[in-house]
Scaffold this motif. Sequence first.
Motif, PDB file in Angstrom:
ATOM      1  N   GLN A 194      49.828  52.698 -59.124  1.00 29.26           N
ATOM      2  CA  GLN A 194      50.197  52.213 -57.794  1.00 29.26           C
ATOM      3  C   GLN A 194      50.475  50.711 -57.805  1.00 29.26           C
ATOM      4  N   ALA A 251      52.470  56.915 -54.048  1.00 30.36           N
ATOM      5  CA  ALA A 251      51.408  57.791 -54.548  1.00 30.36           C
ATOM      6  C   ALA A 251      51.342  57.713 -56.066  1.00 30.36           C
ATOM      7  N   ASP A 252      50.195  58.058 -56.610  1.00 33.33           N
ATOM      8  CA  ASP A 252      50.009  58.190 -58.062  1.00 33.33           C
ATOM      9  C   ASP A 252      49.730  59.667 -58.314  1.00 33.33           C
ATOM     10  N   PHE A 253      50.755  60.390 -58.736  1.00 35.68           N
ATOM     11  CA  PHE A 253      50.633  61.828 -58.907  1.00 35.68           C
ATOM     12  C   PHE A 253      49.742  62.196 -60.090  1.00 35.68           C
ATOM     13  N   ALA A 256      46.997  59.373 -52.994  1.00 39.56           N
ATOM     14  CA  ALA A 256      48.060  59.520 -51.993  1.00 39.56           C
ATOM     15  C   ALA A 256      48.766  58.195 -51.743  1.00 39.56           C
ATOM     16  N   ALA A 257      49.991  58.312 -51.209  1.00 42.08           N
ATOM     17  CA  ALA A 257      50.714  57.124 -50.779  1.00 42.08           C
ATOM     18  C   ALA A 257      49.955  56.501 -49.604  1.00 42.08           C
TER      19      ALA A 257
END
Length: 145
Positions: free
Chosen positions: A99, A128-130, A135-136
């Motif tokens: 992020q 977001a960091d999948f 989450a965003a």
Amino acid sequence: MKPSARADRAWQRLVQMFGEEIEGRYPNGMPADWAQVIDRVDDATVREGLATIKTFRKPPTFAQFQAAMSSTPAAPPAPNPMPALVAYATKNLHLTETQLRQPWKWLYAGDSRPGSQHFGIVGVVIPADFDTGAAAITLHVDALR
């Protein structure tokens, strides 16, 4: 170039104040550079400028006219909230390395025309960091208050 209706009204007030003396100096009416000065300022500034000019014994020079019409100082620009939002986000939101590395999307609001005092940053969207499931995050400037 024909002056705006506003500039023409201001010129008529100057003619009422100085009569033949100003008409003799400017036989073609209000000079274009004077009209541009009128069109750049608000109505209150024009009224105050004309009140100042009314105290003159002779018609104003362009420099005197310009000074009288710019007597109202412009509002100072609002400070840029970007550094404060970055500092707040990195200190308080426990962001992942991904992020922090990804580009953030800045949110703007207001009048985007060049020189507008009513346009600025209202927030930021941190992606977001999948990989980690983070989450965003949308952070608004209100969080700084």
